[in-house]
Each structure stands twice: as structure tokens, then as C-alpha cells.
Design a protein around this motif. Structure first.
Motif, mmCIF file in Angstrom:
data_model
loop_
_atom_site.group_PDB
_atom_site.id
_atom_site.type_symbol
_atom_site.label_atom_id
_atom_site.label_comp_id
_atom_site.label_asym_id
_atom_site.label_seq_id
_atom_site.Cartn_x
_atom_site.Cartn_y
_atom_site.Cartn_z
ATOM 1 N N GLY A 73 0.840 -1.205 0.098
ATOM 2 C CA GLY A 73 0.199 0.030 0.064
ATOM 3 C C GLY A 73 0.835 1.353 0.080
ATOM 4 O O GLY A 73 0.268 2.308 0.058
ATOM 5 N N GLY A 74 2.030 1.233 -0.208
ATOM 6 C CA GLY A 74 3.058 2.382 -0.069
ATOM 7 C C GLY A 74 3.783 2.463 1.073
ATOM 8 O O GLY A 74 4.326 1.162 1.673
ATOM 9 N N LEU A 75 4.606 3.450 1.533
ATOM 10 C CA LEU A 75 5.479 3.449 2.735
ATOM 11 C C LEU A 75 4.409 3.693 3.802
ATOM 12 O O LEU A 75 3.777 4.386 3.961
ATOM 13 C CB LEU A 75 6.386 4.589 2.358
ATOM 14 N N THR A 76 4.945 3.200 5.108
ATOM 15 C CA THR A 76 4.520 3.139 6.205
ATOM 16 C C THR A 76 5.631 3.929 7.033
ATOM 17 O O THR A 76 6.730 3.413 7.601
ATOM 18 C CB THR A 76 4.201 2.073 6.751
ATOM 19 N N ILE A 77 5.233 5.267 7.369
ATOM 20 C CA ILE A 77 6.429 5.979 8.314
ATOM 21 C C ILE A 77 5.707 6.162 9.703
ATOM 22 O O ILE A 77 4.659 6.784 9.889
ATOM 23 C CB ILE A 77 6.619 7.494 7.714
ATOM 24 N N THR A 78 6.512 5.565 10.616
ATOM 25 C CA THR A 78 6.061 5.970 12.154
ATOM 26 C C THR A 78 6.977 6.503 12.850
ATOM 27 O O THR A 78 8.289 6.847 12.679
ATOM 28 C CB THR A 78 6.235 4.304 12.842
ATOM 29 N N ALA A 79 6.199 7.648 13.675
ATOM 30 C CA ALA A 79 7.052 8.441 14.524
ATOM 31 C C ALA A 79 7.121 7.953 15.638
ATOM 32 O O ALA A 79 6.547 7.051 16.364
ATOM 33 C CB ALA A 79 5.895 9.861 14.563
ATOM 34 N N HIS A 80 8.172 8.416 16.685
ATOM 35 C CA HIS A 80 8.373 8.176 18.061
ATOM 36 C C HIS A 80 7.262 8.592 18.904
ATOM 37 O O HIS A 80 7.052 7.769 19.736
ATOM 38 C CB HIS A 80 9.421 9.218 18.532
ATOM 39 N N ASP A 81 6.300 9.386 18.507
ATOM 40 C CA ASP A 81 5.007 9.170 19.341
ATOM 41 C C ASP A 81 4.115 8.441 19.024
ATOM 42 O O ASP A 81 2.779 8.374 19.498
ATOM 43 C CB ASP A 81 4.596 10.735 19.514
ATOM 44 N N GLY A 82 4.139 7.362 18.063
ATOM 45 C CA GLY A 82 3.364 6.468 17.419
ATOM 46 C C GLY A 82 2.219 6.845 16.409
ATOM 47 O O GLY A 82 1.626 5.791 15.668
ATOM 48 N N ARG A 83 2.346 8.115 16.039
ATOM 49 C CA ARG A 83 1.515 8.576 14.799
ATOM 50 C C ARG A 83 2.092 7.695 13.461
ATOM 51 O O ARG A 83 3.543 7.474 13.378
ATOM 52 C CB ARG A 83 1.778 10.006 14.805
ATOM 53 N N VAL A 84 1.304 7.393 12.742
ATOM 54 C CA VAL A 84 1.578 6.584 11.371
ATOM 55 C C VAL A 84 1.137 7.509 10.294
ATOM 56 O O VAL A 84 0.054 7.741 10.220
ATOM 57 C CB VAL A 84 0.865 5.164 11.399
ATOM 58 N N LEU A 85 2.074 7.610 9.285
ATOM 59 C CA LEU A 85 1.886 8.516 8.249
ATOM 60 C C LEU A 85 2.059 7.548 7.078
ATOM 61 O O LEU A 85 3.233 6.787 6.892
ATOM 62 C CB LEU A 85 2.880 9.570 8.115
ATOM 63 N N ARG A 86 1.121 7.301 6.115
ATOM 64 C CA ARG A 86 1.109 6.453 4.815
ATOM 65 C C ARG A 86 1.286 7.223 3.741
ATOM 66 O O ARG A 86 0.890 8.397 3.441
ATOM 67 C CB ARG A 86 0.016 5.521 4.527
ATOM 68 N N ALA A 87 2.502 6.805 2.958
ATOM 69 C CA ALA A 87 2.936 7.528 1.636
ATOM 70 C C ALA A 87 2.375 6.444 0.357
ATOM 71 O O ALA A 87 3.222 5.574 0.345
ATOM 72 C CB ALA A 87 4.163 8.056 1.583
ATOM 73 N N ARG A 88 1.595 6.966 -0.383
ATOM 74 C CA ARG A 88 1.137 5.815 -1.479
ATOM 75 C C ARG A 88 2.181 6.308 -2.581
ATOM 76 O O ARG A 88 1.689 5.560 -3.695
ATOM 77 C CB ARG A 88 -0.188 6.030 -1.609
ATOM 78 N N ALA A 89 2.906 7.146 -2.578
ATOM 79 C CA ALA A 89 3.857 7.348 -3.927
ATOM 80 C C ALA A 89 4.513 6.339 -4.346
ATOM 81 O O ALA A 89 4.831 6.061 -5.606
ATOM 82 C CB ALA A 89 4.647 8.635 -3.602
#
Length: 130
Positions: A73-89
Motif C-alpha cells: 500500500g505504499g510506505l508506512t512512516i512511524t513517528a516516535h509518538d506512535g503517529r503513522v503516516l502513509r505515503a502512497r507514492a
């Protein structure tokens, strides 16, 4: 008449108004699909990773990135605070994972990890082999 409308009419026996409605529906779907394919991007700036999905912008400071993984589904970027950001590029196809192949998504992950300070060593220049 539009070729698709003629085919739809032949299958369903629908009226001219129904054909126009169906044609408009499929045209809107095609335009949205085209826009979706061009509306994703990733950018690494000096201090943040900027992600655009379907025209919506989101960003995360590089020092807050904990992990980056490539998947179907793309890239899954996880932050230290648990936030997840998905990049479908960029996406990594399942067959590439199964066969252990290195893809463009893997190279993008390495660049993001390097920019975020998660890895040390040589930065990639140009096209990586693999």
C-alpha cells in the motif's frame, strides 16, 4: 455515440438517457483515476518529510521519524509518538517481497532513513543496483 455506451445499451437494452448517465459515470471514474495516479508525491526537505496523497499534504519532522517500511500500500512512516503516516507514492509489490527483490520503494526507504539519521554510512547516488 460513444463506443462504451453502445456496448452498454446492447447488453442492457437501456434508453438513450441511461446510456448518457452511464457514460458520464465511467468518464468521471476515469478522470478521478487519472488524477489519483498523479496526486501522490514525497519530498525530503532540510528538516521534514512532506507527503502528498490525493492532493492532501501532511508532513513529519525528520528527527521524529522512528521507522520507515515499504509495502503493497505504499510506505508506512512511524513517528516516535506512535503517529503513522502513509505515503502512497511508491509501493513494493508483494511478488518483490516474496522473491527478495530490491525495488524503487526500497531505495526511497533508504534515502528517508538516511535523511532522518536512522542509518549511517554511504548515501545512495543515482540508481542503486539490485
Amino acid at each position: 455515440m460513444i463506443g462504451g455506451s453502445t456496448t452498454w445499451s446492447w447488453f442492457t437494452g437501456s434508453s438513450e438517457a441511461d446510456m448518457l448517465l452511464c457514460s458520464a459515470f465511467f468518464l468521471v471514474g476515469a478522470v478521478l483515476g487519472l488524477l489519483y495516479s498523479f496526486a501522490t508525491s514525497l519530498a525530503i526537505t532540510e528538516d521534514r518529510l512532506v507527503v502528498r496523497n490525493l492532493g492532501l499534504l501532511d508532513w513529519i519532522p525528520l528527527q521524529e521519524i522512528k521507522s520507515v517500511e515499504a509495502g503493497y500500500g505504499g510506505l508506512t512512516i512511524t513517528a516516535h509518538d506512535g503517529r503513522v503516516l502513509r505515503a502512497r507514492a511508491v509501493e513494493k509489490p508483494n511478488y518483490a517481497r516474496w522473491l527478495g527483490r530490491r525495488t524503487r520503494a526500497d531505495r526511497v526507504v533508504e534515502e528517508i532513513r538516511f535523511a532522518a539519521g536512522l542509518t549511517t554510512g554511504r548515501r545512495l547516488h543515482g540508481r542503486a543496483k539490485g
